[in-house]
Scaffold this active site. Sequence first.
Site, short mmCIF file in Angstrom:
data_model
loop_
_atom_site.label_atom_id
_atom_site.label_comp_id
_atom_site.label_asym_id
_atom_site.label_seq_id
_atom_site.Cartn_x
_atom_site.Cartn_y
_atom_site.Cartn_z
N THR A 176 0.83 -1.21 0.00
CA THR A 176 0.00 0.00 0.00
C THR A 176 0.87 1.27 0.00
O THR A 176 0.35 2.36 -0.22
CB THR A 176 -0.94 0.03 1.22
OG1 THR A 176 -0.17 -0.05 2.42
CG2 THR A 176 -1.92 -1.13 1.18
N SER A 195 -5.02 -1.42 7.46
CA SER A 195 -5.74 -0.54 8.38
C SER A 195 -7.17 -0.22 7.96
O SER A 195 -7.76 0.75 8.45
CB SER A 195 -4.97 0.77 8.56
OG SER A 195 -4.81 1.43 7.31
N TYR A 211 -9.35 -5.40 12.87
CA TYR A 211 -8.25 -4.43 12.79
C TYR A 211 -7.83 -3.99 14.18
O TYR A 211 -6.65 -4.10 14.56
CB TYR A 211 -8.67 -3.23 11.95
CG TYR A 211 -7.74 -2.06 12.10
CD1 TYR A 211 -6.40 -2.15 11.72
CD2 TYR A 211 -8.18 -0.85 12.65
CE1 TYR A 211 -5.53 -1.08 11.88
CE2 TYR A 211 -7.32 0.22 12.80
CZ TYR A 211 -6.00 0.11 12.42
OH TYR A 211 -5.14 1.17 12.60
N LYS A 235 -4.25 -5.03 16.42
CA LYS A 235 -3.33 -4.05 17.00
C LYS A 235 -3.18 -4.26 18.52
O LYS A 235 -2.07 -4.19 19.07
CB LYS A 235 -3.83 -2.63 16.71
CG LYS A 235 -3.72 -2.20 15.26
CD LYS A 235 -2.30 -1.79 14.92
CE LYS A 235 -2.25 -1.03 13.62
NZ LYS A 235 -0.95 -0.42 13.35
N PHE A 262 -5.75 8.77 16.80
CA PHE A 262 -7.12 8.87 16.35
C PHE A 262 -7.13 9.15 14.84
O PHE A 262 -6.63 8.33 14.08
CB PHE A 262 -7.84 9.91 17.21
CG PHE A 262 -8.10 9.38 18.61
CD1 PHE A 262 -9.38 9.19 19.07
CD2 PHE A 262 -7.04 9.04 19.46
CE1 PHE A 262 -9.62 8.67 20.34
CE2 PHE A 262 -7.26 8.51 20.72
CZ PHE A 262 -8.56 8.33 21.16
N ASN A 263 -7.61 10.25 14.36
CA ASN A 263 -7.72 10.47 12.92
C ASN A 263 -6.52 11.24 12.39
O ASN A 263 -6.46 12.47 12.50
CB ASN A 263 -9.02 11.23 12.62
CG ASN A 263 -10.24 10.36 12.83
OD1 ASN A 263 -10.42 9.79 13.90
ND2 ASN A 263 -11.09 10.25 11.83
N MET A 287 -20.15 12.47 0.68
CA MET A 287 -21.25 11.79 1.37
C MET A 287 -21.05 11.96 2.88
O MET A 287 -19.96 11.68 3.40
CB MET A 287 -21.27 10.32 1.01
CG MET A 287 -21.38 10.02 -0.47
SD MET A 287 -22.91 10.60 -1.21
CE MET A 287 -24.09 9.49 -0.42
N GLY A 337 -21.92 1.05 13.54
CA GLY A 337 -20.71 1.06 14.35
C GLY A 337 -20.00 2.39 14.46
O GLY A 337 -18.92 2.46 15.04
N ASP A 338 -20.59 3.46 13.92
CA ASP A 338 -19.97 4.79 14.04
C ASP A 338 -20.41 5.46 15.33
O ASP A 338 -21.57 5.85 15.46
CB ASP A 338 -20.38 5.67 12.85
CG ASP A 338 -19.38 5.64 11.71
OD1 ASP A 338 -18.30 5.06 11.89
OD2 ASP A 338 -19.69 6.19 10.64
#
Length: 326
Positions: free
Chosen positions: A36, A79, A143, A147, A171-172, A206, A280-281
């Site tokens: 990747t 990931s 995932y 980890k 996090f993000n 979206m 799941g969000d």
Amino acid sequence: MKKVLIAGGAGYIGSICAEYLLDRDYQVTVLDALITGHRKAVDPRVDDFVEMDLADRDGLIALCEKGQFDAIMHFAAFSLVGESMQDPGKYFRNNLANAINLADAAVAGKVKRIVFSSTAATFGMPETMPIAEDAPQKPINPYGESKLCFEKVLAWYKAIHNIDYTALRYFNAAGASINFGEDHSPESHLIPIIMQVAQGKRSKIMVYGNDYDTPDGSCIRDYIHVIDLAQAHMKALYAPGSGHYNLGTGNGLSVFEIIEAARRVTGREIPVEIAPRRAGDPPRLIADSRRARKELNWQPEFENAEAIISSVWQWLKKYPDGYQDK
């Protein structure tokens, strides 16, 4: 801690971490299978680039025995949460079994420390917010589980082989450096997708759900600039003992806030379409990073949406098609 092997150093975060260390006179070797990652994402200043899969246990051991590295930074993982729910074996083979090969190579090469790129996905659906390091670890996908499993492996390698480790749960990740940025195929992260809309490569963004229990109805996440992550990885080389740290700003930003910031930065319209929620969000995911700030002396430099998005937009102006342009 001047000689560092970066596994996954041709990927998004690993490449910018390599650049960050090289700017500070570290000796860096990059290891990547280029599954990747991108060869063009490898800083030309690295001591060596080794194209190798973590499945090659003997190759890893030979590399570490020869390299005499002070530390290993491990970013080489799959990931995609959704993919992990469809093909869990792929994730446990690479993120756990192959990572154990790297840990064994560290033992053979007498490496002093492993800095592990972990994830907030180890927490699953958190019960309290912001999320502290001692929050329950209940991954809800392979995932996050893979980890967390490797974090536990590292704890045993510390106990048995005395290799210190630092697991960084972030996090993000977002943003770019001047030279390196995010180029995934397929792209699954919010900010790069918004940038593709701004570039005219997509017609709209979206938004999955606008009826969450948040001020504007969209999900809130803790976005952290990739250069701040790189700083944390460097600081982690000198962490007191072994353990794990959360990395985030502690300031959540909603999907709509990110879109508005992108409109301001780019001057583009960025059309939106509301879609149903994704399973799941969670409504909010925000990090409590006080431990990293205190114990690692970590000080994030980019703590607002405009700074993060501006860095991505500047990189895309130079490389509108990502690493295909380089």
